[in-house]
Design a protein around this motif. Sequence first.
Motif, PDB file in Angstrom:
ATOM      1  N   THR A  37      49.806  39.574  37.294  1.00  0.00           N
ATOM      2  CA  THR A  37      50.766  39.089  36.304  1.00  0.00           C
ATOM      3  C   THR A  37      52.192  39.343  36.768  1.00  0.00           C
ATOM      4  O   THR A  37      53.084  38.508  36.566  1.00  0.00           O
ATOM      5  CB  THR A  37      50.519  39.787  34.954  1.00  0.00           C
ATOM      6  OG1 THR A  37      49.165  39.553  34.548  1.00  0.00           O
ATOM      7  CG2 THR A  37      51.461  39.245  33.887  1.00  0.00           C
ATOM      8  N   ALA A  40      53.153  36.859  39.311  1.00  0.00           N
ATOM      9  CA  ALA A  40      53.392  35.545  38.719  1.00  0.00           C
ATOM     10  C   ALA A  40      54.859  35.350  38.380  1.00  0.00           C
ATOM     11  O   ALA A  40      55.339  34.220  38.281  1.00  0.00           O
ATOM     12  CB  ALA A  40      52.530  35.374  37.469  1.00  0.00           C
ATOM     13  N   SER A  45      51.319  30.899  39.789  1.00  0.00           N
ATOM     14  CA  SER A  45      50.452  30.925  38.623  1.00  0.00           C
ATOM     15  C   SER A  45      49.669  32.238  38.619  1.00  0.00           C
ATOM     16  O   SER A  45      49.465  32.841  39.679  1.00  0.00           O
ATOM     17  CB  SER A  45      49.486  29.736  38.663  1.00  0.00           C
ATOM     18  OG  SER A  45      48.577  29.873  39.754  1.00  0.00           O
ATOM     19  N   PRO A  46      49.239  32.706  37.439  1.00  0.00           N
ATOM     20  CA  PRO A  46      48.469  33.966  37.417  1.00  0.00           C
ATOM     21  C   PRO A  46      47.236  33.921  38.301  1.00  0.00           C
ATOM     22  O   PRO A  46      46.897  34.912  38.948  1.00  0.00           O
ATOM     23  CB  PRO A  46      48.098  34.112  35.930  1.00  0.00           C
ATOM     24  CG  PRO A  46      49.158  33.353  35.205  1.00  0.00           C
ATOM     25  CD  PRO A  46      49.518  32.195  36.093  1.00  0.00           C
ATOM     26  N   GLU A  47      46.557  32.763  38.352  1.00  0.00           N
ATOM     27  CA  GLU A  47      45.367  32.657  39.197  1.00  0.00           C
ATOM     28  C   GLU A  47      45.732  32.761  40.677  1.00  0.00           C
ATOM     29  O   GLU A  47      45.083  33.479  41.456  1.00  0.00           O
ATOM     30  CB  GLU A  47      44.645  31.328  38.934  1.00  0.00           C
ATOM     31  CG  GLU A  47      44.045  31.205  37.546  1.00  0.00           C
ATOM     32  CD  GLU A  47      45.083  30.847  36.498  1.00  0.00           C
ATOM     33  OE1 GLU A  47      46.227  30.498  36.890  1.00  0.00           O
ATOM     34  OE2 GLU A  47      44.764  30.911  35.297  1.00  0.00           O
TER      35      GLU A  47
END
Length: 225
Positions: A37, A40, A45-47
């Motif tokens: 996070t 990010a 993106s978080p992924e």
Amino acid sequence: MHPDLGTVSMFFFPFWFLLLLLAPLWLMLIYFNLIATSFAALGLSPEAAFWLLVAVVLGSAVNIPIWRERVVQPGRARRLGFLLFYSEPPVVSERVLAVNLGGAVIPVLLALYLLQRAPLGPSLAGAAVMTVLAKALARPIYGRGIAMPLLLPPLAAAVLGIMLGGQNAAPVAYVSGVLGTLVGADLLNLGRIRTLGAQVVSIGGAGVRDGIFLVGMVAALIPAL
């Protein structure tokens, strides 16, 4: 009827044992999620940030050889008696220069990606300052490689990012910290390879890798500050 206490204790023992067994994995997943996070905040993106973190952690164990040198240490003559001598055979070994995947390749690729968002002038100026600082802090350790203080690179990169980057402080801090640390600590000390006594010297290896990882962590936290 009262339940059998033996049966109850046998039920709870596997439960608590399983809980203790899975607790480290659970905490590790929470830790990875928090770090992802934070990354990010650099525009990922978080992924993508999560899988980037996994790649960095796993890649830290991978050294990609880019140069090899055969080293021959001549044998020495030893005395066995008043007139008898024997000669030890020469010792042949190999000296390897490598690039660490998680400590150099992936951070540099991410830094180049962030240059699309970070202003070029402040990023290069910050990288130049970090290069001078890293060169001054780096110390060769015989048998291991190049080492430097753990916390100074990320803190210095964060200060440079805030001073030079303005609204783009986070990417400027990351670009400055990664490129400056690798150039100053490792690349400018390549001439010392032969004096380190290590069979494998890795750019972005153990002595520098943790500092570069923390550069990303601190840079990602700048927007929250």
